[in-house]
Design an enzyme around this catalytic site. Structure first.
Site: not given
Ligand code: PXP
Length: 247
Positions: A8, A11, A19, A44, A46, A50, A71, A102, A152, A194
């Site tokens: 994912n 981040h 920035r 994701h 959103r 963000r 997502e 989430t 999931e 997660h």
């Molecule tokens: N799975 C889902 C459905 C999520 O919403 C997230 C967070 O965006 C993740 C996995 C990944 O979680 P983490 O960033 O804590 O590894």
């Protein structure tokens, strides 16, 4: 059964948005993750945009050679985007504006009718759907009933456990839900994610055997920061020395 790692890259986008710059680009990160062996990329999109932006999802769709897992919340806007972008998988997640991430699983039991329609629309468009749920049997059954191709399991309660007993209890819940899915809904793919880290993922994979895919973001991107920091300092020091030598 091998367990596929899906990265994912939200981040990376968070850092860029902080920035308003063009870097770091989550698409660049995704391509490097693929080259390193990731089986797929998860983002994701959103409602408040963000971190990940619409452009990121479009470009990822064009450049990825593995799988794109989008997502999103079950809204009309996201349905339109998914139908246009056509990810390999849509994962439906609950979304609250004020949450940092989430926080819990989707209540598929409580939203059965609405989700049956929503999942059906995506399926009719040829897009399989996963449901991000807490490790509860009723939610597993409801996910299969609404037409989900995958579930999931939310591993947050396990990942955030602060003592061994709680972690063990949460692993048992995850294992029970995954085994329930494997024995009662054979076609349902079981994923999890997660809060997973290089430390807590070991027992999850060891003990929750039916898991086929993991979605990991925050800890992986955080580790990448530290694993690359020395190199980045060396590069900057070299660039400064280069400037000095050309004075
Ligand atoms: N799975 C889902 C459905 C999520 O919403 C997230 C967070 O965006 C993740 C996995 C990944 O979680 P983490 O960033 O804590 O590894």
């Amino acid at each position: 059964m091998t367990v596929a790692l899906h990265v994912n890259v939200d981040h990376v986008a968070t850092l860029r948005q902080a920035r308003g710059s063009r870097y770091p680009d989550p698409v660049h990160a995704a391509v490097l993750c693929e080259r390193a062996g990731a089986a797929g990329i998860t983002v994701h999109l959103r409602e408040d945009r963000r971190h990940v932006q619409d452009r990121d999802v479009r470009v990822l769709r064009e450049v990825l050679t593995t799988r794109l897992n989008l997502e999103m919340a079950a809204t009309a806007e996201m349905l339109g985007i998914a139908k246009t972008v056509r990810p390999d998988l849509v994962t439906l997640v609950p979304e609250k504006r004020m949450e940092r991430t989430t926080e819990g699983g989707l209540d598929v039991v409580g939203r059965r009718e609405e989700l049956t329609r929503f999942v059906g629309e995506l399926r009719d468009a040829g897009i399989p759907v996963s449901l991000f749920i807490d490790p509860v049997r009723e939610q597993v059954d409801a996910s299969a009933a609404v037409g989900g191709a995958a579930i999931e399991l939310h591993t947050g309660d396990y990942a955030h456990a602060t003592d061994v007993q709680t972690a063990r209890r949460e692993l048992e819940r995850l294992a029970a839900a995954a085994e329930h899915a494997a024995s009662n809904h054979a076609s349902l793919i079981v994923a999890a994610g997660h809060g997973l880290t290089v430390r807590n993922v070991v027992d999850l994979v060891r003990l929750v055997v039916p898991i086929e895919e993991l979605n990991i973001g925050h800890a992986l991107v955080s580790d990448a920061l530290f694993e690359g920091l020395e190199h980045a300092v060396t590069s900057f020091a070299a660039a400064i020395a280069d400037g000095e030598s050309r004075r």
